[in-house]
Write an enzyme that holds these catalytic residues in place. Structure first.
Site, PDB file in Angstrom:
ATOM      1  N   TYR A   1       0.873  -1.174   0.000  1.00 31.90           N
ATOM      2  CA  TYR A   1       0.000   0.000   0.000  1.00 31.90           C
ATOM      3  C   TYR A   1       0.911   1.225   0.000  1.00 31.90           C
ATOM      4  CZ  TYR A   1      -3.459   3.437   1.596  1.00 31.90           C
ATOM      5  OH  TYR A   1      -4.267   4.545   1.716  1.00 31.90           O
TER       6      TYR A   1
ATOM      7  N   ASP B   1      -2.339  -1.519  -3.895  1.00 36.61           N
ATOM      8  CA  ASP B   1      -2.701  -0.156  -4.249  1.00 36.61           C
ATOM      9  C   ASP B   1      -1.402   0.634  -4.280  1.00 36.61           C
ATOM     10  OD1 ASP B   1      -3.600   2.405  -4.513  1.00 36.61           O
ATOM     11  OD2 ASP B   1      -4.761   2.454  -2.649  1.00 36.61           O
TER      12      ASP B   1
ATOM     13  N   HIS C   1     -12.324   1.600  -4.412  1.00 36.12           N
ATOM     14  CA  HIS C   1     -11.523   0.761  -5.308  1.00 36.12           C
ATOM     15  C   HIS C   1     -12.310  -0.486  -5.684  1.00 36.12           C
ATOM     16  CE1 HIS C   1      -7.429   2.610  -4.559  1.00 36.12           C
ATOM     17  NE2 HIS C   1      -8.130   3.114  -3.546  1.00 36.12           N
TER      18      HIS C   1
END
Length: 262
Positions: A107, A150, A253
């Site tokens: 992330y 991500d 998302h």
């Protein structure tokens, strides 16, 4: 052994436990990598996930922010968890499957709103984090590895709804794209999603700010699946589950999938 992997910024695993369970029930990926769990590891609701056939987990968490978890049907052992740039953030964890494949779940910092490290500390942290990732993969060249997560950057012109309008918007600025490219090159990572879907607009994130995100369709491809060259050709079947963005109380998302025949 063929297995399917999915990556999803869930934006609070406890708040959206039901959505995770729905994905597990309806899509049944063998490995599910979550980001922005926003939970200490001990409070991740694993009982329900285990009941759906996901008994294995490696994770790093913190209260209210960040957090990464890999949930797996397949046996998996933790092999790494890096705090790049010593931010004290739970942004990376890695697990190894029984077939020797290592899965990295990242992330990357979002970087705030102003694309200038002198005016915005968070943007500098984002660039420094990517540089640390690059240096790590230079020093320890990965093999039989998959990197998902991500990454908070949409690198290609067709990864955003308007290349021209987003050139000065964090997540698509040239300096971010350059840093991500250097990280990718350092590990010789292959973008599996774009290997499978080489042309056309493709998004995995749509802002909460849009009154009708689906109709406006001003998306960005911030979520990625990469693999090292030695297994990249085994990757196929990439897709974005756009429908999940429209589920009740959704994350902003959508999950991204790929299958590997190994």
């Amino acid at each position: 052994m063929a297995f399917t992997i999915a990556t999803w910024n869930i934006n609070s695993v406890r708040l959206r436990e039901g959505l995770v369970q729905r994905l597990m029930s309806e899509e049944a990926p063998d490995v599910l990598c979550l980001q922005e769990c926003k939970s200490p590891v001990e409070k991740i609701p694993v009982e329900g996930f285990r009941a759906l056939g996901y008994p294995h987990m490696v994770a790093r968490g913190q209260k209210g922010y960040n957090g990464v978890a890999i949930l797996s049907k397949l046996p998996m052992e933790e092999v790494a968890a890096h705090d790049f740039v010593d931010l004290g953030h739970a942004r990376h964890v890695a697990g190894r499957l029984g077939n020797g494949v290592t899965i990295h779940n990242f992330y990357v910092p979002a970087g705030g709103d102003i694309p200038d490290r002198d005016q915005n500390v968070k943007f500098g942290q984002k660039l420094d984090y990517l540089t640390a990732m690059r240096d790590h993969f230079h020093a320890e060249r990965p093999e039989r590895a998959i990197l998902v997560g991500d990454l908070n950057i949409a690198p290609r012109e067709d990864d955003v709804w308007s290349h021209k309008q987003l050139l000065k918007i964090v997540s698509h600025t040239p300096v971010e794209v350059e840093h991500l490219g250097q990280t990718q090159e350092a590990g010789r990572w292959v973008d599996i999603t774009r290997k499978d879907i080489p042309e056309g607009l493709l998004y995995s994130w749509w802002s909460y700010r849009a009154a009708d995100w689906d109709a406006a369709d001003k998306g960005r491809r911030l979520d990625h699946v990469w693999a090292t060259p030695d297994i990249a050709n085994a990757g196929h079947g990439s897709r974005v589950l756009r429908a999940a963005r429209g589920w009740e109380q959704p994350s902003d998302h959508a999950p991204v999938f790929a299958t590997f025949d190994l």
